[in-house]
Design a protein around this motif. Structure first.
Motif, PDB file in Angstrom:
ATOM      1  N   ARG A  69       0.723  -1.266   0.033  1.00 26.89           N
ATOM      2  CA  ARG A  69       0.277   0.093   0.010  1.00 26.89           C
ATOM      3  C   ARG A  69       0.982   1.375  -0.165  1.00 26.89           C
ATOM      4  NH1 ARG A  69      -3.161  -3.352   3.134  1.00 26.89           N
ATOM      5  NH2 ARG A  69      -5.323  -3.486   2.524  1.00 26.89           N
ATOM      6  N   LEU A  75      -4.552   7.492  -1.281  1.00 23.58           N
ATOM      7  CA  LEU A  75      -5.034   8.421  -0.353  1.00 23.58           C
ATOM      8  C   LEU A  75      -4.413   8.598   0.778  1.00 23.58           C
ATOM      9  CD1 LEU A  75      -7.966   9.533   0.801  1.00 23.58           C
ATOM     10  CD2 LEU A  75      -8.203   7.497   2.195  1.00 23.58           C
ATOM     11  N   ARG A  97     -11.182   2.867   6.787  1.00 16.81           N
ATOM     12  CA  ARG A  97     -11.601   3.788   5.737  1.00 16.81           C
ATOM     13  C   ARG A  97     -12.609   3.054   4.752  1.00 16.81           C
ATOM     14  NH1 ARG A  97     -10.282   9.411   5.362  1.00 16.81           N
ATOM     15  NH2 ARG A  97      -8.688   9.684   7.052  1.00 16.81           N
ATOM     16  N   LYS A  98     -12.135   1.882   4.445  1.00 16.65           N
ATOM     17  CA  LYS A  98     -13.414   0.824   3.577  1.00 16.65           C
ATOM     18  C   LYS A  98     -14.564   0.731   4.516  1.00 16.65           C
ATOM     19  CE  LYS A  98     -10.273  -2.322   2.701  1.00 16.65           C
ATOM     20  NZ  LYS A  98      -9.671  -3.353   2.154  1.00 16.65           N
ATOM     21  N   TYR A 147      -4.586  -0.334  -5.359  1.00 15.88           N
ATOM     22  CA  TYR A 147      -4.062  -1.576  -4.344  1.00 15.88           C
ATOM     23  C   TYR A 147      -5.576  -2.463  -4.712  1.00 15.88           C
ATOM     24  CZ  TYR A 147      -2.731  -4.321  -0.846  1.00 15.88           C
ATOM     25  OH  TYR A 147      -2.382  -5.287   0.080  1.00 15.88           O
ATOM     26  N   GLU A 148      -6.527  -1.791  -4.080  1.00 15.15           N
ATOM     27  CA  GLU A 148      -7.661  -2.860  -3.950  1.00 15.15           C
ATOM     28  C   GLU A 148      -8.192  -3.374  -5.350  1.00 15.15           C
ATOM     29  OE1 GLU A 148      -9.489  -3.674  -1.227  1.00 15.15           O
ATOM     30  OE2 GLU A 148      -7.929  -2.642  -0.104  1.00 15.15           O
TER      31      GLU A 148
END
Ligand code: SF4
Length: 600
Positions: A69, A75, A97-98, A147-148
């Protein structure tokens, strides 16, 4: 590989190791349904793998590039302006955050949205095979989390390219494999430039407690209330005790040296004596500090920051310091980072042990003596093969000269002048792109200061990566002479095909620095294999010399000459059998290039 074994292959630079590794893994995997993980050390190696995969053009291969990350989360880069963040705190930051996004707060992370799971994103990843940097830019431009997105695409990928640092972190590796849905037994791992593995694993296992870290923890403590850990001992009091203990140890033990070996218990015992505390009290203080660190991380998290805490890191290191395996680690006290103690890992095989659960392909242009490599990394039961040099022999000449040396007790004013004269005469007479590799920055600076034309390029200690790449690009276009350091950023991993590099001067044998860590490695391997010198000194030196020579020839038409200006080169004839003695370096170099020009 088909027999579930691991293999180690040494193959010359330019022989196509990347594509060979890829094809071997793909073919051995036919009808076996395994997944392939390609580990690299640098971004340029990642790019090379991507290029080879594109050229293979196999539609059955679905590959993605993943990094941590810290490289793929836009972010946190927007919110945090300074500091390095470890994978654990970034993972926690991201989860928080998610979670908020899932609960309806879309602003918690505007990159985490439907596009991450949209088929068009996976389609882009698999069809374009972007590098991590390219996909990061794509993500920021299209407002999606790189990343996600890669993590989501993983389930369909059968080949992943990742950096060593990512996979050598045990916790990160396990989470990544979990997302991928692959067990270690179902994995074929290609270890690129595997000669780096021992040092990478040593670095990843070692940890240090510096006064810089203590200072930053102290500042953080003050910001978060400086709580009383025990009666009349605030957190900042404990920081002061730790800092004083490190500085006292430096004053009493280190003298003129840069670093010395100490015992692990020296920290605890000195803390106890200086502060009249029991061992139990010391242990309790560290535990309470850890709880305070966790609280600080939590408070940062609540404010939406990355939950990284210097207090937490410091207390974790202090706790690990108490339980470290003293068979495999040594405690080193040094003046670096304004004073530090380091738990230095001598045996990289400890960290590498989990890799043995998979099938592995270890590849490098420089693994020999391969039995040393296998013993050091703990892969003794692997098959191994050394692919002989495959390009025309007459295109490469390796010679050594006995009239100079950088040996410590002989490198006086006269010794430095002799080395200077040789380098000066060779670089001014041979009109070919030339790199001079020095064993250290000190030797480089000393020789350079004796006078060279202003167009000589220098790999200085403080050059940024972009400045370095700019200089390399100029050199490739015909820069003539570049001064660099053995084992540095230019000595490994950079390609100079054709006439971008035709002459290498090795100005002194690049032995490892004889410091406390080096001495510990020597003693360790002497105890374990009865060959301390071969494992701790000869092996890393041979690797460096061969890496430098390896910069010269990339294909069957390249020509190159390497001149080693050190009489101790003769000790390495066993490992570099093609090396010949030169009585007259300039004449021999001129003859070689004249003959090469005639053949061309
Ligand atoms: Fe960073 Fe992506 Fe996590 Fe958002 S979802 S915090 S951008 S890694």
């Amino acid at each position: 590989l088909k027999k579930k074994q691991s293999v180690a292959i040494e193959s010359p630079t330019g022989s196509g190791k990347t594509i060979m590794g890829l094809l071997s893994a793909i073919r051995s995997n036919e009808n076996q349904g395994k997944k392939i993980l390609y580990l690299t050390r640098t971004n340029s190696q990642q790019e090379q793998v991507i290029n080879e995969l594109r050229s293979i053009g196999n539609r059955d291969i679905k590959a993605v590039v993943i990094q941590g990350r810290s490289n793929m989360c836009p972010l946190y880069r927007e919110l945090e302006t300074e500091g390095e963040f470890d994978s654990e705190s970034l993972s926690r930051f991201c989860s928080m955050r998610k979670k908020k996004v899932m609960e309806g707060d879309k602003d918690a992370c505007h990159y985490f949205n439907w596009k991450v799971r949209d088929p068009s994103t996976s389609q882009y990843l698999f069809s374009q095979l972007p590098t991590a940097e390219e996909f990061y830019i794509y993500g920021t431009e299209n407002n999606l989390c790189p990343y996600e997105s890669v993590k989501f695409a993983l389930k369909d990928a059968n080949l992943v390219i990742a950096p060593y640092a990512f996979f050598l972190n045990y916790g990160v590796a396990n989470r990544f494999l979990n997302h991928w849905g692959v067990s270690r037994e179902e994995l074929i791992i290609i270890l690129d430039e595997a000669h780096n593995l021992p040092d990478l694993a040593r670095n990843a296992s070692s940890f240090r407690i510096s006064t810089n870290l203590v200072n930053s923890a102290e500042k953080e403590s003050l910001d978060y209330g400086d709580i009383e850990l025990m009666e009349r001992i605030r957190s900042t009091d404990l920081m002061e005790m730790i800092r004083n203990t490190i500085m006292d140890l430096i004053r009493d033990r280190i003298g003129e040296r840069d670093e010395v070996r100490i015992k692990f218990q020296d920290l605890r015992e000195n803390m106890m004596i200086a502060n009249s505390m029991s061992s139990e009290k010391y242990g309790n203080l560290i535990t309470y500090l850890n709880i305070f660190g966790e609280y600080i991380a939590g408070e940062k998290e609540k404010k939406g920051h990355v939950p990284r805490s210097s207090v937490f890191s410091l207390s974790n290191y202090l706790m690990s310091w108490e339980t470290v395996d003293e068979e495999k680690f040594v405690a080193v006290l040094s003046k670096q980072r304004n004073g530090q103690i380091e738990a230095f890992c001598m045996d990289p095989s400890v960290l590498l042990n989990p890799l043995r659960e998979s099938r592995t392909i270890h590849m490098s242009g420089t693994l020999s003596p391969i039995d040393v490599y296998l013993n050091v990394t703990g892969f003794q039961d692997s098959s191994s093969r050394v692919i002989p040099y495959m390009f025309p022999r007459e295109n490469l000449s390796v010679m050594y000269y006995e009239g100079t040396t950088t040996k410590y007790d002989e490198f006086d004013e006269g010794g430095a002048s002799r080395l200077y004269e040789q380098i000066r005469s060779l670089t001014s007479a041979i009109h070919r792109n030339t790199i001079v590799f020095f064993p250290s920055y000190n030797v480089l600076d000393r020789i350079y200061s004796m006078g060279f034309p202003s167009d000589v390029m220098v790999e200085s200690r403080n050059k940024t990566q972009s400045d370095l790449m700019e200089m390399i690009s100029k050199f490739r276009k015909g820069g003539r002479t570049l001064f660099a350091v053995s084992g540095g950023r230019i000595a490994e991993g950079m390609n100079f095909p054709g006439n971008q590099l035709e002459f290498v001067i090795i100005a002194g044998i690049p032995y490892p620095r004889p410091d406390a860590k080096q001495d510990s490695i020597y003693r360790y391997y002497d105890r374990v294999f009865g060959k301390g010198w071969e494992y701790a000194v000869t092996y890393p030196t041979v690797i460096k010399i061969k890496q430098e020579i390896g910069r010269l020839i990339r294909n069957e038409t390249d020509i190159g000459m390497a001149m080693i200006l050190d009489k101790r080169a003769r000790y390495f004839k066993k490992y570099i059998p093609e090396m010949k003695l030169s009585q007259t370096p300039l004449q021999d170099c001129q003859d070689f290039f004249m003959e090469a020009a005639r053949r061309q």
